[in-house]
Write an enzyme that holds these catalytic residues in place. Structure first.
Site, PDB file in Angstrom:
ATOM      1  CB  SER A 320      17.011  24.584  -8.681  1.00  0.00           C
ATOM      2  OG  SER A 320      18.282  24.861  -8.174  1.00  0.00           O
ATOM      3  CG  ASP A 331      10.420  21.636   5.596  1.00  0.00           C
ATOM      4  OD1 ASP A 331       9.502  21.034   5.023  1.00  0.00           O
ATOM      5  OD2 ASP A 331      11.617  21.272   5.543  1.00  0.00           O
ATOM      6  CE  LYS A 345      20.458  21.949 -10.547  1.00  0.00           C
ATOM      7  NZ  LYS A 345      20.943  22.832  -9.480  1.00  0.00           N
TER       8      LYS A 345
END
Length: 444
Positions: A320, A331, A345
């Site tokens: 999460s 990224d 999640k």
């Protein structure tokens, strides 16, 4: 949880369940809730049932409610007479199960209090960490927390707790001992303690303790200074503690960082965003999409505290909010991710206090990493995948002092990558795809 089961990690502390968007007292009647209505909610199990239904009806991320007739479910709920709150609790849980979402969940008052205490990062107690010593089988102090009543009274690591308010701790679990030690701020607790050749009693006054969720240290690795930071959960104090850790390590002239998110189950969404901004000057952090399809993109805001090389350690219990932070830094090619596939999640909950002190967590949004990746039920693939063997997991579990040392294979791999600047750059330039690294590329 009906998500694919993941093995328990020895590095995991306690699962608190997800990226939490808000922690607030919210009522179906709005801000102007009167005392009389509040009292009615407390006294009426049926009103509590309807309060839960209304919150889900208004906020739940899936407007089709998992293909369930949500209006018919309300009629069924309200057609019943509940003779107790426990009966209402059972009915609420049965209704929520039909959504097929383990994260939209009801909590009784004790469970809700536990969640809010954990996300607040505060407890009422004396400020010690304990464990049962494997050799002596005695309840033993691991650490007295900074600025706590315990440390002010001189408690030390290794002190054995023989009794709590006169009750023997022989065969007592850490959980049971914690229940006895915690209590209302301002009240006192008596401990019988033993150090080598010295038994004594001490009386402590309970206080509000800020739980340390960030631990950090300066490490010397092959002539390099490495700042090692372990973040255990995203509580309301996590960002402040992280800021202190980075600044103190910066002042010690570190060359690079290792951020350990293994076993971190998540926590507050805003904490993960704030911490991402400490490492990232620009770029997207996370995108959330609600039930109407409306999206919100969160950005870095040029407030990074350091631009030094960074490796992140993750495992199957990094979930999460941990995945939001990892996804943002991966990224944006800000960090090299080392370890095992993360939990997977990609849902955000809001948490509400209900009329009788119980609570409800409702999934309100789906989130995506900066590259638009949906990690739900998939997790984030590390740049350098390295799973621990069961033997290695047992070794770290039995001796936590080895975590974050060269006896910790994932940490050692991260150090090797950071030591090889060209390799680290190569990995972050792989467009966030996992890569295999041969032994000859690593310099231990």
């Amino acid at each position: 949880m009906n998500q694919s089961a993941k093995p328990y990690s020895p590095l995991q502390a306690a699962m608190i369940g997800g990226a939490i968007a808000t922690t607030a007292t919210i009522s179906i009647f709005g801000q102007a809730l009167t005392r009389s209505v509040h009292a009615a909610l407390q006294d009426s199990p049926k009103a509590l049932v309807d309060q839960v239904w209304q919150l889900v009806n208004r906020e739940y991320v899936d407007g089709k409610f998992n293909q369930q007739d949500w209006q018919a479910i309300r009629q069924s709920l309200l057609s019943k007479d509940y003779t107790s709150k426990d009966e209402a609790y059972v009915a609420i849980r049965e209704a929520l199960q039909k959504l097929g979402d383990p994260y939209t969940r009801f909590m009784n008052p004790k469970q809700y209090e536990s969640l809010t205490s954990q996300t607040s990062g505060e407890v009422s107690g004396i400020g010690i960490r304990m464990q049962v010593n494997e050799k002596t089988k005695r309840l033993t102090v691991i650490e007295a927390i900074e600025n706590s009543p315990a440390i002010k009274a001189g408690l030390k690591s290794g002190d054995e707790i023989l009794a709590i308010d006169g009750k023997s701790t022989l065969k007592m679990t850490v959980e049971d001992a914690s229940k006895l030690i915690r209590g209302q701020v301002g009240t006192s607790v008596s401990l019988d303690l033993e150090r080598p050749s010295n038994k004594f009693n001490i009386k402590l006054t309970r206080a509000t303790i800020e739980v340390p969720t960030v631990r950090y240290t300066l490490k010397q690795e092959a002539g390099r200074k490495v700042g090692y930071i372990r973040l255990q959960e995203f509580s309301s104090h996590a960002a402040d503690q992280m800021r202190v850790a980075i600044r103190n390590l910066n002042n010690q002239k570190v060359d690079s960082y290792v951020l350990d998110l293994r076993g971190n189950p998540g926590g507050l969404l805003n904490a993960s965003i704030e911490i991402a901004r400490m490492w990232l000057d620009d770029g997207h952090i996370v995108k959330t999409v609600d039930r109407k399809g409306s999206s919100a993109q969160t950005e870095a805001n040029r407030t990074a505290i350091t631009k030094l090389p960074l490796a992140i350690l993750v495992d199957g219990n990094s979930a999460s909010a941990s995945e939001i932070l990892t996804g943002a830094l991966k990224d944006n090619k800000r960090a090299v991710v080392v370890g095992s596939q993360t939990f997977g999640k990609a849902l955000v909950q809001s948490v509400h206090e209900l009329g009788d002190g119980s609570g409800l967590a409702v999934t309100i949004a789906h989130y995506y990493t900066p590259n638009g990746t949906d990690i739900n039920h998939k997790g984030i693939a590390p740049d350098i995948k390295l799973d621990l063997t069961q033997t290695q997991e047992r070794q770290l579990a039995s001796n936590p002092n080895l975590i974050g040392t060269n006896s910790d294979p994932q940490y050692a791999r991260a150090i090797a990558v950071l030591s090889n600047g060209k390799l680290a750059q190569k990995v972050t330039n792989q467009n966030s795809q996992s890569v295999s690294v041969s032994a000859k590329d690593l310099k231990f």
